[in-house]
Design an enzyme around this catalytic site. Structure first.
Site, PDB file in Angstrom:
ATOM      1  NE  ARG A 121      -4.093  -1.812   1.529  1.00  0.00           N
ATOM      2  CZ  ARG A 121      -4.524  -2.500   2.473  1.00  0.00           C
ATOM      3  NH1 ARG A 121      -3.892  -2.783   3.575  1.00  0.00           N
ATOM      4  NH2 ARG A 121      -5.344  -3.517   2.307  1.00  0.00           N
ATOM      5  CE  LYS A 143       1.079  14.774 -14.446  1.00  0.00           C
ATOM      6  NZ  LYS A 143       0.898  15.194 -15.904  1.00  0.00           N
ATOM      7  CD  GLU A 185       9.174  17.015 -22.386  1.00  0.00           C
ATOM      8  OE1 GLU A 185       8.718  18.033 -21.585  1.00  0.00           O
ATOM      9  OE2 GLU A 185       8.636  16.150 -22.602  1.00  0.00           O
ATOM     10  CE  LYS A 227       7.398  17.750 -13.852  1.00  0.00           C
ATOM     11  NZ  LYS A 227       7.226  16.621 -14.799  1.00  0.00           N
ATOM     12  CD  GLU A 237      -1.975  17.678 -15.741  1.00  0.00           C
ATOM     13  OE1 GLU A 237      -0.864  17.284 -15.348  1.00  0.00           O
ATOM     14  OE2 GLU A 237      -2.494  17.853 -16.811  1.00  0.00           O
ATOM     15  NE  ARG A 242       2.540  17.763 -12.954  1.00  0.00           N
ATOM     16  CZ  ARG A 242       2.878  16.476 -12.057  1.00  0.00           C
ATOM     17  NH1 ARG A 242       2.638  16.519 -10.684  1.00  0.00           N
ATOM     18  NH2 ARG A 242       3.933  15.748 -12.423  1.00  0.00           N
ATOM     19  CG  ASN A 246       0.139  18.247 -19.794  1.00  0.00           C
ATOM     20  OD1 ASN A 246       1.069  17.474 -19.422  1.00  0.00           O
ATOM     21  ND2 ASN A 246      -1.023  18.395 -19.315  1.00  0.00           N
ATOM     22  CG  HIS A 249       2.975  16.884 -23.708  1.00  0.00           C
ATOM     23  ND1 HIS A 249       3.849  17.844 -23.475  1.00  0.00           N
ATOM     24  CD2 HIS A 249       3.742  15.799 -23.014  1.00  0.00           C
ATOM     25  CE1 HIS A 249       5.058  17.500 -23.036  1.00  0.00           C
ATOM     26  NE2 HIS A 249       4.929  16.242 -22.528  1.00  0.00           N
ATOM     27  CG  HIS A 253      -1.240  11.688 -27.277  1.00  0.00           C
ATOM     28  ND1 HIS A 253      -0.673  10.612 -26.220  1.00  0.00           N
ATOM     29  CD2 HIS A 253      -2.444  10.912 -27.665  1.00  0.00           C
ATOM     30  CE1 HIS A 253      -1.521   9.439 -26.485  1.00  0.00           C
ATOM     31  NE2 HIS A 253      -2.499   9.724 -27.341  1.00  0.00           N
TER      32      HIS A 253
HETATM   33  N1  GLY Z   1       5.330  15.774 -17.901  1.00  0.00           N
HETATM   34  C1  GLY Z   1       4.342  16.579 -17.164  1.00  0.00           C
HETATM   35  C2  GLY Z   1       4.031  16.589 -15.947  1.00  0.00           C
HETATM   36  O1  GLY Z   1       4.918  16.024 -14.853  1.00  0.00           O
HETATM   37  O2  GLY Z   1       3.000  17.287 -15.405  1.00  0.00           O
END
Ligand code: GLY
Length: 370
Positions: A121, A143, A185, A227, A237, A242, A246, A249, A253
């Site tokens: 857990r 993430k 990035e 970041k 997010e 946050r 993106n 992205h 994508h």
């Molecule tokens: N790579 C995008 C984030 O970490 O929110």
């Protein structure tokens, strides 16, 4: 050496950036080694390159070390590898108070972080990222995820590491193409909200890509600081903050989906082209000057990166590409938030983008000569 803090209350942690840090790894990770033993996860390529010297240091420090090796490549972000990793951790007798060390690129960080979030857990984990993309983006912010038949990163958890140790020297052995993909990035942080950093990238990008220690260190520290700030403001997010990370992205994508999520177009390359498209689309809507999009494309081109649909190897028409976007996990109530820009360093989240208009824009680009 730079030490940055990511402020998340009880989940706050430090990110250390130090050239040569892996040569003093036992010292750096000492606060997270309990019971005289350490559990490590790496991939086959990274382990072959870096594990012998790490193992030697752990042994010299009197620490037992067990290593689980995952096959290199994005396909290892899978249920199968997650099951093998969690079985291994349980077989090693992992306890909740143990820390798991993730040594590798984004795949290893995402897979290990997710395993750490569910085993017993929730165990702690430490990130030791070995690609530029992982150092400036995926190792920071918590993430974690695997890919499934339904898409990329659709099963995962927010689970913050306890510490991130970044050694820019390990990038010396990174293939130049991967270095360029990670660099997209880095540039992203300038485009989001730091125009002077984009100016700096234009002036020093070539030095970053050639591994110049001062330029590389500055690029990594500036990126990680940005970041950490943004994640500290909006960990999950939920506040359109946050989401700024993106940028590029959603377009990216769709390009990755069209090219098979693999070697044909690397994630960072797709994000690079995606950012150019986001600026071009913003200019088409009159939000920013066309010159801003031209400038961003020119910088990526000068760095040897693809900047057009053709260079990205994308042949699908606008409708097909937009269809890929519809499967984006950010889709909410039939609306897809888009990252657009009012200029360089002025990215914002637009909630009023008509996907049919995006498809028309992409078809116009396909129709352009050259
Ligand atoms: N790579 C995008 C984030 O970490 O929110």
């Amino acid at each position: 050496m730079a030490r940055l803090n990511i402020a998340l209350g009880q989940r706050s942690y430090e990110i250390a950036v130090e050239a040569g840090a892996l040569d003093a790894v036992a010292q750096h990770i000492a606060p997270w080694t309990k019971r005289g033993r350490t559990l490590w996860v790496s991939d086959s390529n990274v382990a072959a390159r870096h594990w012998p010297r790490i193992a030697a240091q752990l042994e010299a420090a009197g620490l037992a070390a067990a290593l689980h090796i995952v096959p290199a490549g994005e396909q290892s972000k899978s249920w199968g590898e997650l099951a093998r990793l969690t079985d291994w951790l349980l077989g090693e007798g992992v306890e909740r108070s143990d820390t798991i060390f993730a040594l590798g690129g984004g795949m290893i960080g995402d897979l290990t972080g997710f395993a750490a979030s569910i085993v017993k857990r929730g165990c702690e984990f430490v990130q030791l990222p070995t690609t530029l993309l992982a150092q400036v983006d995926s190792s920071v912010g918590g993430k974690t995820a695997i890919n499934t038949a339904a898409g990329k990163n659709l099963v995962g958890a927010f689970h913050q590491p306890r510490f991130v140790l970044i050694d820019p020297q390990v990038l010396a052995t990174l293939p130049p193409r991967e270095m360029r993909a990670g660099y997209a990035e880095v540039v992203k942080y300038g485009l989001i909200d730091d125009a002077p950093f984009f100016d700096w990238c234009e002036a020093h990008g070539a030095e970053v890509l050639s591994g110049d220690p001062a330029a590389l260190g500055h690029a990594i520290v500036t990126s990680v600081a940005a970041k950490a700030r943004i994640v500290g403001e909006d960990e999950r997010e939920t506040k359109d903050r946050r989401a700024l990370l993106n940028l590029g992205h959603t377009f990216g994508h769709a390009l990755e989906a069209d090219t098979g999520f693999g070697e044909r177009l690397l994630h960072g390359e797709a994000v690079g082209v995606g950012m150019v498209l986001a600026l071009q689309y913003s200019a088409r809507r009159g939000l920013c000057a066309p010159q801003d999009a031209i400038r961003v494309a020119a910088h990526f081109k000068a760095c040897g990166m693809p900047v057009t649909l053709r260079e990205a190897g994308v042949t699908a028409d606008g409708a097909t590409l937009v269809d890929h976007m519809r499967h984006d996990k950010k889709m909410a109530g039939g609306n897809l938030p888009f990252l657009l820009a009012r200029g360089i360093g002025q990215t914002f989240v637009a909630h009023d983008v008509d996907l049919a208009d995006v498809a028309a824009f992409l078809d116009e680009l396909h129709a352009r000569p050259g």
